[in-house]
Design an enzyme around this catalytic site. Structure first.
Site, PDB file in Angstrom:
ATOM      1  N   ARG A 250       4.251  -2.912  27.390  1.00  0.00           N
ATOM      2  CA  ARG A 250       5.075  -2.553  26.198  1.00  0.00           C
ATOM      3  C   ARG A 250       5.033  -1.249  25.973  1.00  0.00           C
ATOM      4  O   ARG A 250       3.910  -0.354  26.154  1.00  0.00           O
ATOM      5  CB  ARG A 250       4.355  -3.245  24.717  1.00  0.00           C
ATOM      6  N   GLU A 279      13.568   2.293  23.929  1.00  0.00           N
ATOM      7  CA  GLU A 279      14.457   1.447  24.898  1.00  0.00           C
ATOM      8  C   GLU A 279      15.847   1.060  24.521  1.00  0.00           C
ATOM      9  O   GLU A 279      16.312   0.523  23.412  1.00  0.00           O
ATOM     10  CB  GLU A 279      13.579   0.217  25.118  1.00  0.00           C
ATOM     11  N   HIS A 298      12.817  -1.914  30.932  1.00  0.00           N
ATOM     12  CA  HIS A 298      12.293  -3.442  30.380  1.00  0.00           C
ATOM     13  C   HIS A 298      13.024  -4.418  31.139  1.00  0.00           C
ATOM     14  O   HIS A 298      13.313  -5.567  30.499  1.00  0.00           O
ATOM     15  CB  HIS A 298      12.383  -3.430  29.019  1.00  0.00           C
TER      16      HIS A 298
END
Length: 352
Positions: A250, A279, A298
């Protein structure tokens, strides 16, 4: 039989359609879908009546007013359980949920193979300098291949870091690195004993030792109060100049500015980044300007197989919870007594 007496809602998307298919096969469960743009007069009564919230794991994909915090919990007096779509639970204030007697669960392990394969792919791509070679060929003539000399991963050392750092994903990375490449596996995990880590193909070490000894440092853990800011300037300074930093965990666990400095000063060899503070990161992000940075938005856990598996286990866990069974993946097990009392008040059944 009561019809639609158990209310579940989600916002924008589910991990997979299988989740909705499984829940909608149950006549006593109602599943509501909201959008980030849903008007308050639409979402307020749904949140007010909901017993469960199936929430996305990516904080930037969810409108702030749908994050689970004290404000949302005040608007959701019947809420019993919050279930993250993935292993992470960034949009959830776990402490606030615990105080309110709301159980938080995730789907840990559901995407372990996909994330581990992604991390290994980054490790090999960086080690062999494939991304640097690809970029050089696209913009230069007469590329000097000797200037792109890489190193073999075979027999080298990978360090797996986290809280719990050698959980489902970390364990799978350890198995792949040790089994396929004969690598030595170091692991930092304050919650597992040396014998437990040995059973997961690793050697237990402290974080500083792992950083000093590893040729590759892989971050694999959720974002928590303990892991936030865990890797900063001091930690990058401990790494070897030929070592690579890889994270599929993360954003906010590592300090992006400190990583930028380490790369600019050539204190480490490069980085593989699947997670970001924002993100997706904008194209002008300074870390994206380095040829020795391999980047993805991601997507480590975004595979067809992982999404279907996550959707299935999320639905099964949710139905088990609504049927009064103890969920297998609680994030805040300390909330169980209060949750159990509230569950009994709502459904007249004591969960076991």
């Amino acid at each position: 039989m009561f019809v639609n007496n158990k209310r579940v809602f989600y916002v924008k998307y589910l991990a997979h359609q299988i989740y909705a298919d499984i829940l909608r096969a149950r006549p006593d469960v109602r599943l509501d879908r909201l959008e980030n743009e849903s008007a308050e007069e639409t979402y307020a009564p749904i949140i007010r009546d909901a017993h469960a919230y199936q929430i996305g794991a990516a904080r930037d994909e969810l409108a702030p007013h749908f994050h689970v915090d004290a404000n949302l919990l005040r608007r959701a007096p019947n809420l019993l359980i919050v279930s993250s779509n993935g292993a992470g639970f960034d949009p959830v204030d776990v402490d606030a949920c615990t105080e309110a007697g709301v159980l938080v669960v995730n789907q840990s392990g559901g995407n372990a193979h996909s994330v581990a394969e992604h991390a290994l792919g980054m490790l090999l791509t960086l080690s062999k300098r494939i991304i640097e070679a690809d970029r050089a060929l696209r913009r230069e003539r007469d590329v000097n291949r000797n200037a792109l000399m890489g190193m073999e991963a075979q027999g080298r050392t990978v360090g797996i870091v986290g809280i719990v750092g050698i959980g489902n994903v970390g364990r799978r990375i350890a198995e792949l690195c040790k089994g396929l490449l004969g690598m030595k596996v170091l692991a930092y995990d304050p919650y597992l004993s040396a014998s437990e880590i040995a059973g997961r193909s690793g050697e237990k070490v402290e974080l500083d030792e792992l950083l000093r000894r590893s040729d590759y440092v892989s971050i694999n853990c959720p974002l928590t109060k303990e892991s936030r800011g865990m890797i900063g300037a001091r930690e990058f300074s401990l790494m070897q100049p030929h070592a690579y930093f890889i994270t599929t965990a993360r954003g906010f666990i590592h300090d992006e500015a400190a990583l930028l400095d380490a790369l600019r000063d050539k204190r480490i060899a490069g980085a593989g980044l699947d997670v970001w503070s924002k993100e997706p990161p904008p194209p002008e992000h300074p870390l994206l300007q380095f040829d020795n940075v391999l980047a993805s938005p991601h997507t480590a856990g975004v595979t067809k197989e992982a999404r279907q598996n996550m959707g299935r286990i999320a639905a099964e866990q949710m139905l088990d919870a609504l049927d009064g069974k103890r969920p297998p993946r609680p994030i805040n097990p300390e909330a169980w007594p209060a949750y159990a009392r509230r569950f009994e008040q709502a459904f007249g059944v004591t969960p076991k």
